[in-house]
Each structure stands twice: as structure tokens, then as C-alpha cells.
Design an enzyme around this catalytic site. Structure first.
Site, PDB file in Angstrom:
ATOM      1  N   ARG A  52       0.853  -1.203   0.000  1.00  0.00           N
ATOM      2  CA  ARG A  52       0.000   0.000   0.000  1.00  0.00           C
ATOM      3  C   ARG A  52       0.877   1.237   0.000  1.00  0.00           C
ATOM      4  NH1 ARG A  52      -2.739  -1.724   5.413  1.00  0.00           N
ATOM      5  NH2 ARG A  52      -0.651  -2.590   5.596  1.00  0.00           N
ATOM      6  N   LYS A 107      11.418 -22.988  11.828  1.00  0.00           N
ATOM      7  CA  LYS A 107      12.750 -22.680  12.353  1.00  0.00           C
ATOM      8  C   LYS A 107      13.537 -23.959  12.628  1.00  0.00           C
ATOM      9  CE  LYS A 107      11.042 -18.373  14.308  1.00  0.00           C
ATOM     10  NZ  LYS A 107      10.364 -17.793  15.468  1.00  0.00           N
TER      11      LYS A 107
HETATM   12  N1  LIG Z   1       8.043  -9.172  13.158  1.00  0.00           N
HETATM   13  C1  LIG Z   1       9.004  -9.896  13.710  1.00  0.00           C
HETATM   14  O1  LIG Z   1       9.284  -9.790  14.909  1.00  0.00           O
HETATM   15  C2  LIG Z   1       9.802 -10.870  12.881  1.00  0.00           C
HETATM   16  C3  LIG Z   1      10.845 -11.596  13.486  1.00  0.00           C
HETATM   17  C4  LIG Z   1      11.613 -12.472  12.700  1.00  0.00           C
HETATM   18  C5  LIG Z   1      11.294 -12.633  11.375  1.00  0.00           C
HETATM   19  N2  LIG Z   1      10.255 -11.931  10.831  1.00  0.00           N
HETATM   20  C6  LIG Z   1       9.959 -12.146   9.423  1.00  0.00           C
HETATM   21  O2  LIG Z   1      10.135 -10.911   8.746  1.00  0.00           O
HETATM   22  C7  LIG Z   1       9.222 -10.832   7.653  1.00  0.00           C
HETATM   23  C8  LIG Z   1       8.416  -9.527   7.770  1.00  0.00           C
HETATM   24  O3  LIG Z   1       7.710  -9.528   8.986  1.00  0.00           O
HETATM   25  P1  LIG Z   1       6.976  -8.180   9.513  1.00  0.00           P
HETATM   26  O4  LIG Z   1       6.527  -8.510  10.895  1.00  0.00           O
HETATM   27  O5  LIG Z   1       7.834  -6.993   9.287  1.00  0.00           O
HETATM   28  O6  LIG Z   1       5.707  -8.122   8.542  1.00  0.00           O
HETATM   29  P2  LIG Z   1       4.679  -6.911   8.337  1.00  0.00           P
HETATM   30  O7  LIG Z   1       4.768  -5.952   9.457  1.00  0.00           O
HETATM   31  O8  LIG Z   1       3.356  -7.520   8.038  1.00  0.00           O
HETATM   32  O9  LIG Z   1       5.212  -6.183   7.022  1.00  0.00           O
HETATM   33  C9  LIG Z   1       5.096  -6.747   5.750  1.00  0.00           C
HETATM   34  C10 LIG Z   1       5.513  -5.745   4.711  1.00  0.00           C
HETATM   35  O10 LIG Z   1       5.450  -6.363   3.434  1.00  0.00           O
HETATM   36  C11 LIG Z   1       4.682  -5.545   2.527  1.00  0.00           C
HETATM   37  N3  LIG Z   1       3.973  -6.404   1.581  1.00  0.00           N
HETATM   38  C12 LIG Z   1       3.066  -7.362   1.851  1.00  0.00           C
HETATM   39  N4  LIG Z   1       2.643  -7.932   0.709  1.00  0.00           N
HETATM   40  C13 LIG Z   1       3.311  -7.318  -0.293  1.00  0.00           C
HETATM   41  C14 LIG Z   1       3.305  -7.445  -1.697  1.00  0.00           C
HETATM   42  N5  LIG Z   1       2.534  -8.353  -2.308  1.00  0.00           N
HETATM   43  N6  LIG Z   1       4.121  -6.643  -2.433  1.00  0.00           N
HETATM   44  C15 LIG Z   1       4.920  -5.725  -1.822  1.00  0.00           C
HETATM   45  N7  LIG Z   1       4.957  -5.566  -0.492  1.00  0.00           N
HETATM   46  C16 LIG Z   1       4.159  -6.344   0.261  1.00  0.00           C
HETATM   47  C17 LIG Z   1       3.744  -4.762   3.413  1.00  0.00           C
HETATM   48  O11 LIG Z   1       3.370  -3.575   2.720  1.00  0.00           O
HETATM   49  P3  LIG Z   1       2.459  -2.436   3.403  1.00  0.00           P
HETATM   50  O12 LIG Z   1       3.375  -1.750   4.402  1.00  0.00           O
HETATM   51  O13 LIG Z   1       2.086  -1.551   2.302  1.00  0.00           O
HETATM   52  O14 LIG Z   1       1.335  -3.155   4.067  1.00  0.00           O
HETATM   53  C18 LIG Z   1       4.624  -4.501   4.638  1.00  0.00           C
HETATM   54  O15 LIG Z   1       5.414  -3.359   4.445  1.00  0.00           O
HETATM   55  C19 LIG Z   1       8.399 -12.110   7.706  1.00  0.00           C
HETATM   56  O16 LIG Z   1       8.985 -13.078   6.877  1.00  0.00           O
HETATM   57  C20 LIG Z   1       8.533 -12.552   9.136  1.00  0.00           C
HETATM   58  O17 LIG Z   1       8.371 -13.947   9.313  1.00  0.00           O
HETATM   59  C21 LIG Z   1       9.511 -11.046  11.554  1.00  0.00           C
END
Ligand SMILES: NC(=O)c1ccc[n+]([C@@H]2O[C@H](COP(=O)([O-])OP(=O)(O)OC[C@H]3O[C@@H](n4cnc5c(N)ncnc54)[C@H](OP(=O)(O)O)[C@@H]3O)[C@@H](O)[C@H]2O)c1
Length: 437
Positions: free
Chosen positions: A43, A203
Site C-alpha cells: 500500500r 525454524k
Molecule cells: N516481526 C518480527 O518480529 C519478525 C521476526 C523475525 C522474522 N520476521 C519475518 O520478517 C518478515 C516480515 O515480517 P513483519 O513482521 O515486518 O511483517 P509486516 O509488518 O506484516 O510487514 C510486511 C511488509 O510487506 C509488505 N507487503 C506485503 N505484501 C506485499 C506485496 N505483495 N508486495 C509488496 N509488499 C508487500 C507490506 O506492505 P504495506 O506496508 O504496504 O502493508 C509490509 O510493508 C516475515 O517473513 C517474518 O516472518 C519477523
């Protein structure tokens, strides 16, 4: 070094912030400035607060961004299998280096990414995919390559560790502890991936692949979540000097013909309170590694959260950027051992079984006979007056049995037969025991 950032959510926005705050240090460490070439999001108009970045860098065309000639490194923090897999395969085949935090994709199809990296000659790094900020994968894939790892036991999911720690501290049931975790932001609105063990299983697959030089996928991992863990289980564990944790366990073993195998599993288990993993509370993660020469090693820290995860992502960005500048690539995937994954039934485990039995002569002998028939040896038996629904009636008794190590299938068959005995009113709880008691 020009970087394409895919995703700018919880982790991605912290990557942007750290890149901005530490740009001079990062440039010095890499030997060249690090610049963001573009940021792909879903978005474009989403309010991103005071993120220190030029709004013109945002795009919804991730593939177009990846393909740009001025992009050296692709950082993927979007998550999910598709379209992330297609993007990363494209980037790697084109010779770009990739840093990803996407555990689900690596566990589902890590092989496709490694193959694409080998084809294109770039690096594939994913430290943030397991245990967030904790430097763990680099030690497994580099530091311990002179050793032989025998077992990896980890608490790799913060949500479930928070819930189980709360149950242990307050005596709360699962539902109550989950509610608290949700209120405090430790559990997502849909907690299935965490509480059913899917996240930990992904994991576990990544850890097993690295520790045992074999390709292990999510489908190879035996998985059980924590939804069935009751307050009574937790109390029973306490009575034994144990606590209950959701463990991921990857261990070397051998099949009936003596051939090496690995077993990889995720399930709740009782561990002694003296075990190093027992003191890992709240949403923290820890991984306990056992290696032949190094002995026991423990890695501990924050397993999730925007900033901790971004720290691991940036560490990888520095590493792959240095490699590109030096014109080298890190050692590729090491899967030469190609060890087969042993079915759960053959994994060696111990059980803690709590039974509500009729209180009359011969009951103990009948119960012991069931264990003997399945070749399961009993380590301890504790008998007391019934504490469950029949408490105080004097007709029933509680029987708590802890076994020695046996194949999981034999233990499961023992429990199955116990359920069918008329002297067994109910099987109150069955939990695996790890780490020796
Ligand atoms: N959160 C954690 O603590 C954590 C820890 C370890 C690993 N991870 C891993 O890190 C990754 C990201 O996690 P997160 O928590 O940061 O996720 P998140 O907050 O949901 O962010 C996802 C991002 O991806 C974008 N996105 C989703 N679909 C898309 C598409 N089709 N095209 C382009 N952009 C798209 C979203 O865009 P918008 O901003 O426009 O919605 C958002 O910026 C995941 O693989 C997760 O397993 C996360």
C-alpha cells in the site's frame, strides 16, 4: 552498495531507521556507502509515521525494483511463500545478493533459493529467520564447521514461551494466558502459526539443515503445539521439579541398520528446572547446541520484534555487501551429508504419564504389564490419592509414571493400551520429558 528493500512493516521500517541512523558506521564497516534504491510495499499510501526516507523511493512494483541494474542487494522482509519465492529466485539468478527474514519460505523451499544463489553467484543470508536478533545461524554455518553437532534444542517461538511462562508463574490455563499474551501484543489476532507450532517447525527445519548439512524442510518436522497443555500439566511438572516449554529438537541418530539419521520435532516437553533452557522466560528465545568437541553452547536473546530482527538483517547486509566489494561469495549451502529424516515413531523420547486409576490391589501390576509388553522401561512411579474429579471418594488414585527413553511409537502404543484398561479411569496427561530429570 545499492539496496532494494522488499517490505516496510514491523521489520522493514526498523531496517530503514537503522540504515539512516548508522549510515556513516555502516559505510565504514562495508567500505562503501549503503543506499536504498527503492522500497517495495503493498500500500503505497500507508501512513509510515516519521520514517526517515524519501517517499519517492516507495513502489508497488517489487519485481521491477529487483531487476534494476543499480540494485546489488535485495532485502526481503515481506514474508509468506509467494510472491516472495518468485522475487528471490529472480534476484538470485540475476546475481544479486539476498538477505531475507522469511523462515516460512526457507523451510518450505530453501533448496530453490540455494540453487538460484549457486546459479547466480550471489550470497543468500537469513540470520533473522531464526531467533530474531540472536547470532545463531552464522555460528552454525561458519564457526562450528570444524565440529560435529549432535543435537540442537531450542525455544524459538516467543509467543508460546510467554504463554507457558505465564502458566508456570500464575497457574493460569492456556486460554487465560493466551488472552494476556494478546493484550500485551505478544500474540497476533490469529495465533495459530505460533500456538500450533508451525512457526517453530519452520525454524526447526532451518536449524536442522544447517546443523546436519542436509536439506530438511517443514514437512519433515513432527509438530505439536501447546493448545492442549493444561494447568494440571504445569502443576504436575512443577511437582517433579520441571517446567513445560515448547521445544524444537533436532538430533542425530541411527536407524536399525546403524545408518546415520536426523530426527526433527517440535512439541511441548517437561524439562528440569535446572536445565539452562528452563530459565528462559517471557518472550525470550534460546538455543542450546551440543557438539562433540565444543560441548554445550547456549545462545540467548530476543527472538522477535522490529529492532532486534532488523539488527540481524543489517548484520547480513554488511556481510553480503563486503563480499560483493571483495568480489567473493560466502561458502554455499552445505548439504553434502544428505541425512535421511527419521519418522517420529522412531525418535527416542521419554514420557510423563498421569493416570487416574481404580484404587485396588493388582492395579499397579496391570499397568506395569502394559509398559512391559511394549518394551518400555519405567523410571519412576508416584502414587497418591485422586486429585481430579473423583478426589476424596477414596475409590481412585493418581498414578504418575515417568519412563526411560524408548521409541516414541512404543510410548504412544503404551498410552493407547492404557486408555483401554477398565482400571484406568482416565489418562489425565501425557507429556514428553527432555533433558534428563
Ligand atoms: N516481526 C518480527 O518480529 C519478525 C521476526 C523475525 C522474522 N520476521 C519475518 O520478517 C518478515 C516480515 O515480517 P513483519 O513482521 O515486518 O511483517 P509486516 O509488518 O506484516 O510487514 C510486511 C511488509 O510487506 C509488505 N507487503 C506485503 N505484501 C506485499 C506485496 N505483495 N508486495 C509488496 N509488499 C508487500 C507490506 O506492505 P504495506 O506496508 O504496504 O502493508 C509490509 O510493508 C516475515 O517473513 C517474518 O516472518 C519477523
Amino acid at each position: 552498495m545499492r539496496l532494494a528493500l522488499l517490505g516496510c512493516g514491523t521489520v522493514g521500517s526498523e531496517v530503514v531507521r537503522l540504515l539512516h541512523e548508522q549510515s556513516a558506521d555502516l559505510a565504514a564497516r562495508i567500505g562503501a556507502p549503503l543506499e536504498i534504491a527503492g522500497i517495495a510495499v503493498r500500500r503505497i499510501g500507508r501512513d509510515r509515521g516519521d520514517l526517515p526516507v524519501d517517499p519517492a523511493l516507495f513502489t508497488t512494483d517489487a519485481l521491477g525494483l529487483i531487476k534494476r541494474d543499480d540494485v546489488d542487494v535485495v532485502v526481503e522482509v515481506v514474508g509468506g511463500i509467494e510472491p516472495a519465492r518468485g522475487w528471490l529466485v529472480e534476484a538470485l539468478r540475476a546475481g544479486k545478493s539476498v538477505v531475507t527474514a522469511n523462515k516460512a519460505l526457507l523451510a518450505e523451499d530453501g533448496g530453490a533459493l540455494h540453487d538460484a544463489a549457486a546459479e547466480g553467484g550471489g550470497d543468500l543470508y537469513y540470520e533473522a529467520a531464526v531467533a530474531g536478533a540472536i547470532p545463531l545461524l552464522r555460528p552454525l554455518r561458519e564457526s562450528l564447521h570444524g565440529d560435529r553437532i549432535t543435537r540442537v534444542t531450542g525455544i524459538v517461538n516467543g509467543t508460546t514461551n510467554f504463554i507457558l511462562s505465564a502458566m508456570d508463574a500464575t497457574g493460569a490455563g492456556f486460554a487465560e494466558a493466551l488472552e494476556e499474551a494478546t493484550e500485551l501484543g505478544y500474540a497476533e489476532a490469529d495465533p495459530t502459526a505460533d500456538v500450533e507450532g508451525f512457526d517453530a517447525a519452520a525454524k526447526a527445519a532451518i536449524l536442522a539443515s544447517l546443523a546436519f548439512h542436509s536439506r530438511v524442510g517443514a514437512a519433515d518436522v513432527h509438530r505439536e503445539g501447546i493448545t492442549e497443555v493444561t494447568a494440571a500439566d504445569v502443576a504436575s511438572a512443577k511437582a517433579m521439579g520441571c517446567t513445560i516449554k515448547l521445544l524444537c529438537i533436532a538430533a542425530r541418530g541411527a536407524d536399525a541398520d546403524g545408518r546415520e539419521t536426523v530426527s526433527v520435532r517440535v512439541h511441548p516437553a517437561m524439562i528440569p528446572r535446572t536445565h539452562p533452557l528452563a530459565s528462559v522466560g517471557d518472550a525470550f528465545n534460546a538455543v542450546f547446541v551440543e557438539a562433540e568437541a565444543a560441548g554445550q553452547l547456549m545462545f540467548y536473546g530476543r527472538g522477535a520484534g522490529g529492532a532486534p530482527t532488523a539488527s540481524a538483517v543489517l548484520g547480513d547486509v554488511v556481510a553480503v555487501s563486503r563480499n560483493r566489494l571483495a568480489g567473493v561469495r560466502a561458502a554455499s549451502e552445505s548439504a553434502y551429508a544428505d541425512l535421511p529424516v527419521r519418522p517420529m515413531g522412531e525418535a527416542l523420547t521419554r514420557y510423563h504419564i498421569s493416570l487416574d486409576v481404580a484404587d485396588r490391589p493388582g492395579v499397579l501390576a496391570a499397568v506395569a504389564g502394559v509398559f512391559a509388553r511394549h518394551d518400555v522401561s519405567i523410571a519412576t512411579v508416584r502414587q497418591g490419592p485422586a486429585g481430579g474429579a473423583t478426589a476424596g471418594r477414596g475409590e481412585d488414585a493418581d498414578l504418575v509414571i515417568v519412563t526411560h527413553v524408548a521409541p516414541d511409537a512404543a510410548l504412544a502404543a503404551t498410552v493407547q493400551e492404557l486408555r483401554g484398561l477398565d482400571i484406568v479411569r482416565s489418562v489425565a496427561s501425557v507429556l514428553r520429558v527432555e533433558g534428563g530429570t
